[in-house]
Motif scaffolding. Structure first.
Motif, PDB file in Angstrom:
ATOM      1  N   ASN A 243      -3.003 -14.613 -11.914  1.00 29.50           N
ATOM      2  CA  ASN A 243      -3.726 -15.503 -11.845  1.00 29.50           C
ATOM      3  C   ASN A 243      -4.102 -16.201 -10.588  1.00 29.50           C
ATOM      4  O   ASN A 243      -4.935 -17.196 -10.236  1.00 29.50           O
ATOM      5  N   ILE A 244      -3.791 -15.321  -9.493  1.00 33.98           N
ATOM      6  CA  ILE A 244      -4.012 -15.778  -7.929  1.00 33.98           C
ATOM      7  C   ILE A 244      -5.302 -15.116  -7.631  1.00 33.98           C
ATOM      8  O   ILE A 244      -5.620 -14.238  -8.261  1.00 33.98           O
ATOM      9  N   ASP A 245      -6.001 -15.701  -6.691  1.00 36.51           N
ATOM     10  CA  ASP A 245      -7.372 -15.093  -6.152  1.00 36.51           C
ATOM     11  C   ASP A 245      -7.062 -14.053  -5.452  1.00 36.51           C
ATOM     12  O   ASP A 245      -6.116 -13.746  -4.905  1.00 36.51           O
ATOM     13  N   ASP A 246      -8.283 -13.407  -5.138  1.00 29.75           N
ATOM     14  CA  ASP A 246      -8.159 -12.041  -4.332  1.00 29.75           C
ATOM     15  C   ASP A 246      -7.810 -12.028  -3.225  1.00 29.75           C
ATOM     16  O   ASP A 246      -6.915 -11.167  -2.508  1.00 29.75           O
ATOM     17  N   SER A 247      -8.065 -13.240  -2.414  1.00 26.73           N
ATOM     18  CA  SER A 247      -7.869 -13.365  -0.834  1.00 26.73           C
ATOM     19  C   SER A 247      -6.368 -13.419  -0.917  1.00 26.73           C
ATOM     20  O   SER A 247      -5.440 -12.896   0.205  1.00 26.73           O
ATOM     21  N   THR A 248      -5.522 -14.070  -1.738  1.00 19.27           N
ATOM     22  CA  THR A 248      -3.972 -14.178  -1.867  1.00 19.27           C
ATOM     23  C   THR A 248      -3.620 -12.991  -2.126  1.00 19.27           C
ATOM     24  O   THR A 248      -2.434 -12.492  -1.475  1.00 19.27           O
TER      25      THR A 248
ATOM     26  N   CYS B  60      -1.655  -6.620   1.950  1.00 21.70           N
ATOM     27  CA  CYS B  60      -1.300  -6.337   3.515  1.00 21.70           C
ATOM     28  C   CYS B  60       0.008  -6.769   4.258  1.00 21.70           C
ATOM     29  O   CYS B  60       0.558  -5.655   4.914  1.00 21.70           O
ATOM     30  N   ARG B  61       0.577  -7.743   3.878  1.00 20.30           N
ATOM     31  CA  ARG B  61       1.973  -7.778   4.410  1.00 20.30           C
ATOM     32  C   ARG B  61       3.118  -6.843   3.767  1.00 20.30           C
ATOM     33  O   ARG B  61       3.825  -6.424   4.479  1.00 20.30           O
ATOM     34  N   MET B  62       2.910  -6.722   2.743  1.00 12.59           N
ATOM     35  CA  MET B  62       3.795  -5.603   1.969  1.00 12.59           C
ATOM     36  C   MET B  62       3.512  -4.074   2.605  1.00 12.59           C
ATOM     37  O   MET B  62       4.472  -3.502   2.678  1.00 12.59           O
ATOM     38  N   LEU B  63       2.283  -3.712   2.759  1.00  7.08           N
ATOM     39  CA  LEU B  63       2.148  -2.519   3.310  1.00  7.08           C
ATOM     40  C   LEU B  63       2.493  -2.356   4.791  1.00  7.08           C
ATOM     41  O   LEU B  63       2.914  -1.349   5.263  1.00  7.08           O
ATOM     42  N   GLU B  64       2.405  -3.405   5.409  1.00  2.00           N
ATOM     43  CA  GLU B  64       2.696  -3.313   6.951  1.00  2.00           C
ATOM     44  C   GLU B  64       4.217  -3.573   6.959  1.00  2.00           C
ATOM     45  O   GLU B  64       4.958  -2.748   7.587  1.00  2.00           O
ATOM     46  N   PHE B  65       4.832  -3.958   5.937  1.00  2.00           N
ATOM     47  CA  PHE B  65       6.400  -4.143   5.735  1.00  2.00           C
ATOM     48  C   PHE B  65       6.964  -2.730   5.456  1.00  2.00           C
ATOM     49  O   PHE B  65       8.057  -2.300   6.000  1.00  2.00           O
ATOM     50  N   ILE B  66       6.169  -1.853   4.820  1.00  2.00           N
ATOM     51  CA  ILE B  66       6.746  -0.515   4.587  1.00  2.00           C
ATOM     52  C   ILE B  66       6.448   0.399   5.457  1.00  2.00           C
ATOM     53  O   ILE B  66       6.775   1.719   5.572  1.00  2.00           O
ATOM     54  N   GLY B  67       5.481   0.094   6.604  1.00  2.00           N
ATOM     55  CA  GLY B  67       5.294   0.956   7.804  1.00  2.00           C
ATOM     56  C   GLY B  67       3.896   1.508   7.992  1.00  2.00           C
ATOM     57  O   GLY B  67       3.692   2.639   8.239  1.00  2.00           O
ATOM     58  N   CYS B  68       3.001   1.064   7.043  1.00  2.00           N
ATOM     59  CA  CYS B  68       1.752   1.465   6.988  1.00  2.00           C
ATOM     60  C   CYS B  68       0.946   1.239   8.079  1.00  2.00           C
ATOM     61  O   CYS B  68       1.144   0.480   8.872  1.00  2.00           O
ATOM     62  N   HIS B  69      -0.119   2.370   8.476  1.00  3.34           N
ATOM     63  CA  HIS B  69      -0.987   2.370   9.711  1.00  3.34           C
ATOM     64  C   HIS B  69      -2.049   0.925   9.208  1.00  3.34           C
ATOM     65  O   HIS B  69      -2.193   0.845   8.148  1.00  3.34           O
ATOM     66  N   ASP B  70      -2.730   0.252  10.207  1.00  4.01           N
ATOM     67  CA  ASP B  70      -3.549  -0.790  10.080  1.00  4.01           C
ATOM     68  C   ASP B  70      -4.793  -0.003   9.192  1.00  4.01           C
ATOM     69  O   ASP B  70      -5.198  -0.577   8.404  1.00  4.01           O
ATOM     70  N   GLU B  71      -5.206   1.315   9.698  1.00  8.02           N
ATOM     71  CA  GLU B  71      -6.141   1.929   8.828  1.00  8.02           C
ATOM     72  C   GLU B  71      -5.905   2.149   7.417  1.00  8.02           C
ATOM     73  O   GLU B  71      -6.998   1.983   6.419  1.00  8.02           O
TER      74      GLU B  71
ATOM     75  N   CYS C 152      -7.038  -1.978   1.121  1.00  4.42           N
ATOM     76  CA  CYS C 152      -7.818  -3.346   0.583  1.00  4.42           C
ATOM     77  C   CYS C 152      -9.195  -2.705  -0.018  1.00  4.42           C
ATOM     78  O   CYS C 152      -9.622  -3.361  -0.849  1.00  4.42           O
ATOM     79  N   ARG C 153      -9.718  -1.972   0.652  1.00  2.59           N
ATOM     80  CA  ARG C 153     -11.116  -1.436   0.087  1.00  2.59           C
ATOM     81  C   ARG C 153     -10.849  -0.692  -1.168  1.00  2.59           C
ATOM     82  O   ARG C 153     -11.838  -0.731  -2.261  1.00  2.59           O
ATOM     83  N   ALA C 154      -9.971   0.191  -1.399  1.00  2.13           N
ATOM     84  CA  ALA C 154      -9.644   0.920  -2.747  1.00  2.13           C
ATOM     85  C   ALA C 154      -9.400  -0.088  -3.823  1.00  2.13           C
ATOM     86  O   ALA C 154      -9.717   0.113  -5.047  1.00  2.13           O
ATOM     87  N   LEU C 155      -8.876  -1.517  -3.428  1.00  2.00           N
ATOM     88  CA  LEU C 155      -8.270  -2.401  -4.660  1.00  2.00           C
ATOM     89  C   LEU C 155      -9.816  -3.267  -4.785  1.00  2.00           C
ATOM     90  O   LEU C 155      -9.549  -4.112  -5.480  1.00  2.00           O
ATOM     91  N   GLY C 156     -10.521  -3.300  -3.960  1.00  2.00           N
ATOM     92  CA  GLY C 156     -11.948  -3.991  -4.106  1.00  2.00           C
ATOM     93  C   GLY C 156     -11.869  -5.348  -3.403  1.00  2.00           C
ATOM     94  O   GLY C 156     -12.456  -6.257  -3.714  1.00  2.00           O
ATOM     95  N   PHE C 157     -10.757  -5.421  -2.499  1.00  2.00           N
ATOM     96  CA  PHE C 157     -10.652  -6.714  -1.859  1.00  2.00           C
ATOM     97  C   PHE C 157     -11.686  -6.770  -0.559  1.00  2.00           C
ATOM     98  O   PHE C 157     -11.996  -5.810   0.058  1.00  2.00           O
ATOM     99  N   VAL C 158     -12.416  -7.942  -0.459  1.00  2.00           N
ATOM    100  CA  VAL C 158     -13.511  -7.918   0.614  1.00  2.00           C
ATOM    101  C   VAL C 158     -12.649  -8.231   1.940  1.00  2.00           C
ATOM    102  O   VAL C 158     -11.659  -8.798   2.017  1.00  2.00           O
ATOM    103  N   GLU C 159     -13.208  -7.939   3.038  1.00  2.00           N
ATOM    104  CA  GLU C 159     -12.687  -7.962   4.283  1.00  2.00           C
ATOM    105  C   GLU C 159     -12.414  -9.394   4.520  1.00  2.00           C
ATOM    106  O   GLU C 159     -13.285 -10.464   4.218  1.00  2.00           O
ATOM    107  N   GLY C 160     -11.500  -9.696   5.342  1.00  2.00           N
ATOM    108  CA  GLY C 160     -11.081 -11.265   5.696  1.00  2.00           C
ATOM    109  C   GLY C 160     -12.279 -11.669   6.547  1.00  2.00           C
ATOM    110  O   GLY C 160     -13.397 -11.085   6.971  1.00  2.00           O
TER     111      GLY C 160
END
Length: 168
Positions: free
Chosen positions: A122-127, A133-144, A150-158
């Motif tokens: 029940n948290i909003d999409d921006s959260t 983003c933090r989780m994927l950065e933590f495991i070593g994903c590229h920015d791209e 985020c696009r695949a999950l339907g999250f709008v850009e910040g």
């Protein structure tokens, strides 16, 4: 020149990934398979986004839970470490079973498939987007790869004002 035979689904996924990175399909395969750099977490994640398993998810919540489950299974130690360092994690340790179920119901929490972890829904999409983003950065994903997730999950850009701290 060599030729590779692909199913329609694999071909469509390859074209989507190439379009997302704005490169040719051949260049995408070269970058994913190339030996010039060590593979990072994002490379495998791109294959997950192209999979039938991910494509079969019917809505954004199911896709969000599928991503969390995939990361928890494929990067179990990193995921556990990341979750353990979340600010909200400690407050649930001292709850009774009844109190826990009340909080879980209130937060619309559901267990992440195949794991011991629960996701608050029940948290909003921006959260959710910030968390992913933090989780994927933590495991070593590229920015791209993070942007693609985020696009695949339907999250709008910040709002464009986000930044990342670089570690030394």
């Amino acid at each position: 020149m060599k030729h590779v035979e692909l199913s329609e689904a694999a071909y469509d996924a390859l074209m989507r990934l190439a379009a997302a990175k704005n490169i040719s399909p051949a260049d995408l395969l070269t970058s994913l398979l190339g030996a010039e750099r060590p593979p990072l977490a994002g490379d495998n994640l791109l294959f997950f986004f192209a999979s039938l398993e991910f494509a079969a998810q019917s809505d954004s919540t199911a896709r969000y839970l599928a991503l969390l489950s995939w990361v928890a299974k494929h990067y179990a130690c990193d995921f556990a470490d990341f979750i353990a360092h979340q600010d909200s994690g400690r407050r649930y340790l001292m709850l009774s079973r009844q109190e826990f179920h009340h909080v879980r119901t209130h937060n619309h929490a559901t267990q992440i498939a195949g794991t011991q972890y629960w996701a608050v829904l029940n948290i909003d999409d921006s959260t959710k987007r910030r968390f992913v983003c933090r989780m994927l950065e933590f495991i070593g994903c590229h920015d791209e790869t993070i942007a693609h997730a985020c696009r695949a999950l339907g999250f709008v850009e910040g709002n464009g004002s986000s930044f990342r701290l670089l570690s030394a």
